[in-house]
Design a protein around this motif. Sequence first.
Motif, PDB file in Angstrom:
ATOM      1  N   GLN A  56       3.430   8.409  11.819  1.00  0.00           N
ATOM      2  CA  GLN A  56       3.801   7.163  12.491  1.00  0.00           C
ATOM      3  C   GLN A  56       2.572   6.312  12.774  1.00  0.00           C
ATOM      4  O   GLN A  56       2.616   5.083  12.648  1.00  0.00           O
ATOM      5  CB  GLN A  56       4.552   7.467  13.789  1.00  0.00           C
ATOM      6  N   ALA A  57       1.476   6.961  13.153  1.00  0.00           N
ATOM      7  CA  ALA A  57       0.235   6.219  13.372  1.00  0.00           C
ATOM      8  C   ALA A  57      -0.225   5.581  12.073  1.00  0.00           C
ATOM      9  O   ALA A  57      -0.734   4.451  12.055  1.00  0.00           O
ATOM     10  CB  ALA A  57      -0.838   7.148  13.919  1.00  0.00           C
ATOM     11  N   MET A  58      -0.048   6.302  10.968  1.00  0.00           N
ATOM     12  CA  MET A  58      -0.406   5.763   9.664  1.00  0.00           C
ATOM     13  C   MET A  58       0.462   4.561   9.330  1.00  0.00           C
ATOM     14  O   MET A  58      -0.011   3.574   8.749  1.00  0.00           O
ATOM     15  CB  MET A  58      -0.233   6.845   8.596  1.00  0.00           C
ATOM     16  N   GLN A  59       1.735   4.611   9.702  1.00  0.00           N
ATOM     17  CA  GLN A  59       2.636   3.488   9.459  1.00  0.00           C
ATOM     18  C   GLN A  59       2.167   2.246  10.208  1.00  0.00           C
ATOM     19  O   GLN A  59       2.287   1.123   9.707  1.00  0.00           O
ATOM     20  CB  GLN A  59       4.060   3.851   9.878  1.00  0.00           C
ATOM     21  N   MET A  60       1.657   2.441  11.423  1.00  0.00           N
ATOM     22  CA  MET A  60       1.120   1.312  12.175  1.00  0.00           C
ATOM     23  C   MET A  60      -0.021   0.650  11.408  1.00  0.00           C
ATOM     24  O   MET A  60      -0.065  -0.575  11.249  1.00  0.00           O
ATOM     25  CB  MET A  60       0.593   1.774  13.536  1.00  0.00           C
ATOM     26  N   ALA A  61      -0.946   1.482  10.953  1.00  0.00           N
ATOM     27  CA  ALA A  61      -2.098   0.951  10.223  1.00  0.00           C
ATOM     28  C   ALA A  61      -1.651   0.272   8.934  1.00  0.00           C
ATOM     29  O   ALA A  61      -2.196  -0.771   8.547  1.00  0.00           O
ATOM     30  CB  ALA A  61      -3.085   2.072   9.919  1.00  0.00           C
ATOM     31  N   GLU A  62      -0.655   0.850   8.257  1.00  0.00           N
ATOM     32  CA  GLU A  62      -0.145   0.242   7.025  1.00  0.00           C
ATOM     33  C   GLU A  62       0.512  -1.107   7.310  1.00  0.00           C
ATOM     34  O   GLU A  62       0.383  -2.055   6.522  1.00  0.00           O
ATOM     35  CB  GLU A  62       0.860   1.187   6.365  1.00  0.00           C
ATOM     36  N   ALA A  63       1.236  -1.192   8.443  1.00  0.00           N
ATOM     37  CA  ALA A  63       1.879  -2.451   8.813  1.00  0.00           C
ATOM     38  C   ALA A  63       0.843  -3.537   9.070  1.00  0.00           C
ATOM     39  O   ALA A  63       1.006  -4.690   8.671  1.00  0.00           O
ATOM     40  CB  ALA A  63       2.750  -2.244  10.053  1.00  0.00           C
ATOM     41  N   VAL A  64      -0.230  -3.165   9.738  1.00  0.00           N
ATOM     42  CA  VAL A  64      -1.320  -4.112   9.990  1.00  0.00           C
ATOM     43  C   VAL A  64      -1.933  -4.568   8.674  1.00  0.00           C
ATOM     44  O   VAL A  64      -2.182  -5.757   8.455  1.00  0.00           O
ATOM     45  CB  VAL A  64      -2.400  -3.480  10.892  1.00  0.00           C
ATOM     46  N   ARG A  65      -2.175  -3.603   7.771  1.00  0.00           N
ATOM     47  CA  ARG A  65      -2.767  -3.957   6.472  1.00  0.00           C
ATOM     48  C   ARG A  65      -1.848  -4.896   5.702  1.00  0.00           C
ATOM     49  O   ARG A  65      -2.304  -5.825   5.035  1.00  0.00           O
ATOM     50  CB  ARG A  65      -3.026  -2.653   5.684  1.00  0.00           C
ATOM     51  N   GLN A  66      -0.533  -4.678   5.809  1.00  0.00           N
ATOM     52  CA  GLN A  66       0.426  -5.548   5.128  1.00  0.00           C
ATOM     53  C   GLN A  66       0.355  -6.962   5.701  1.00  0.00           C
ATOM     54  O   GLN A  66       0.370  -7.950   4.955  1.00  0.00           O
ATOM     55  CB  GLN A  66       1.842  -4.989   5.278  1.00  0.00           C
ATOM     56  N   CYS A  67       0.286  -7.052   7.028  1.00  0.00           N
ATOM     57  CA  CYS A  67       0.139  -8.368   7.676  1.00  0.00           C
ATOM     58  C   CYS A  67      -1.112  -9.081   7.166  1.00  0.00           C
ATOM     59  O   CYS A  67      -1.072 -10.251   6.778  1.00  0.00           O
ATOM     60  CB  CYS A  67       0.026  -8.211   9.194  1.00  0.00           C
ATOM     61  N   VAL A  68      -2.211  -8.349   7.190  1.00  0.00           N
ATOM     62  CA  VAL A  68      -3.494  -8.930   6.813  1.00  0.00           C
ATOM     63  C   VAL A  68      -3.469  -9.393   5.359  1.00  0.00           C
ATOM     64  O   VAL A  68      -3.942 -10.487   5.027  1.00  0.00           O
ATOM     65  CB  VAL A  68      -4.627  -7.915   7.042  1.00  0.00           C
ATOM     66  N   THR A  69      -2.909  -8.570   4.473  1.00  0.00           N
ATOM     67  CA  THR A  69      -2.847  -8.915   3.052  1.00  0.00           C
ATOM     68  C   THR A  69      -2.050 -10.191   2.825  1.00  0.00           C
ATOM     69  O   THR A  69      -2.447 -11.070   2.047  1.00  0.00           O
ATOM     70  CB  THR A  69      -2.228  -7.755   2.252  1.00  0.00           C
ATOM     71  N   LEU A  70      -0.919 -10.316   3.517  1.00  0.00           N
ATOM     72  CA  LEU A  70      -0.076 -11.507   3.370  1.00  0.00           C
ATOM     73  C   LEU A  70      -0.782 -12.758   3.894  1.00  0.00           C
ATOM     74  O   LEU A  70      -0.741 -13.824   3.267  1.00  0.00           O
ATOM     75  CB  LEU A  70       1.251 -11.318   4.107  1.00  0.00           C
ATOM     76  N   VAL A  71      -1.420 -12.612   5.054  1.00  0.00           N
ATOM     77  CA  VAL A  71      -2.112 -13.774   5.637  1.00  0.00           C
ATOM     78  C   VAL A  71      -3.297 -14.175   4.761  1.00  0.00           C
ATOM     79  O   VAL A  71      -3.545 -15.367   4.540  1.00  0.00           O
ATOM     80  CB  VAL A  71      -2.567 -13.475   7.085  1.00  0.00           C
ATOM     81  N   GLU A  72      -4.029 -13.208   4.255  1.00  0.00           N
ATOM     82  CA  GLU A  72      -5.174 -13.519   3.381  1.00  0.00           C
ATOM     83  C   GLU A  72      -4.724 -14.225   2.116  1.00  0.00           C
ATOM     84  O   GLU A  72      -5.375 -15.151   1.635  1.00  0.00           O
ATOM     85  CB  GLU A  72      -5.929 -12.231   3.036  1.00  0.00           C
TER      86      GLU A  72
END
Length: 277
Positions: free
Chosen positions: A172-188
């Motif tokens: 679940q902690a990994m899912q949090m980090a993956e969600a953040v990375r997904q946000c960042v990738t989309l915004v970038e």
Amino acid sequence: MYRVEKVLNHNALIGIPENTTQEFLIMGKGVGFGKHVSETIDVADDCMIYSLLESTERGDKKDLATSIDPVYLEIANELLDGAEAEFHTIDRDVMLPLADHIEYAVKRSRNHEQLRNPLTDDIRVLFHTEFKVAERAKDIILDRLGVQLTDDEIGYIALHIHSSIMDQAVSQAMQMAEAVRQCVTLVEAETSKKIDIKSLSYNRLLNHIRYMIARTLKGEIIKLDMNDYINATAATSFKMATNICKELSKSLGKDIDSAEIGYLAMHIERIALDEMD
């Protein structure tokens, strides 16, 4: 008083309390030194005692405790001592999975196998204090085993430390980090710029996603719905937030409340504005 069932090394043994059949892993300096099977011993107050009654994701606790090289049990125990000093209250049930992970991390390093962790930077920021505690593993392992772990390996260890302080699995902690990375990738992609992971907006986004996932897993709902307002004022960010929540719902196996979209969009918009300055 405990009856010695198996001595693992000078600092670890498996013992059974008098008049019971339940097995415990007992760890402490010199606790196993000179001890013999069936001997009855006192256990000092500074020893750590781990129940072997339940099973873990990796199997039976006793099998795990006896299959892991005791040096890794000691290293994991020491890291949890550091986590306890930092966070005061932790769940030490993560000790065996942590020791198991560290053992394989060292084996990978010795075999020159690199375990890539694309989320290391995100974990370092999202779980900053846990990462600092995990970094102590570098010095401990280098000193005792002459092996240098990479930051990618430390990132995974930090997730185990996080699971000891939160009612949350490593996955679940990994899912949090993956969600953040997904946000960042989309915004970038939308802004055509790299996001500064040291920025205040980025840190706010990380923390928001962290608590958004926690609310979802607990079934908590935000009372104030700002979706209409955010969609009208930040349509692109709202669309990104909608897509992210859909994907995150799939990975969590739980629906994210629709009101979460607007709040996530606000954080994405802040980052987008920062990067366009």
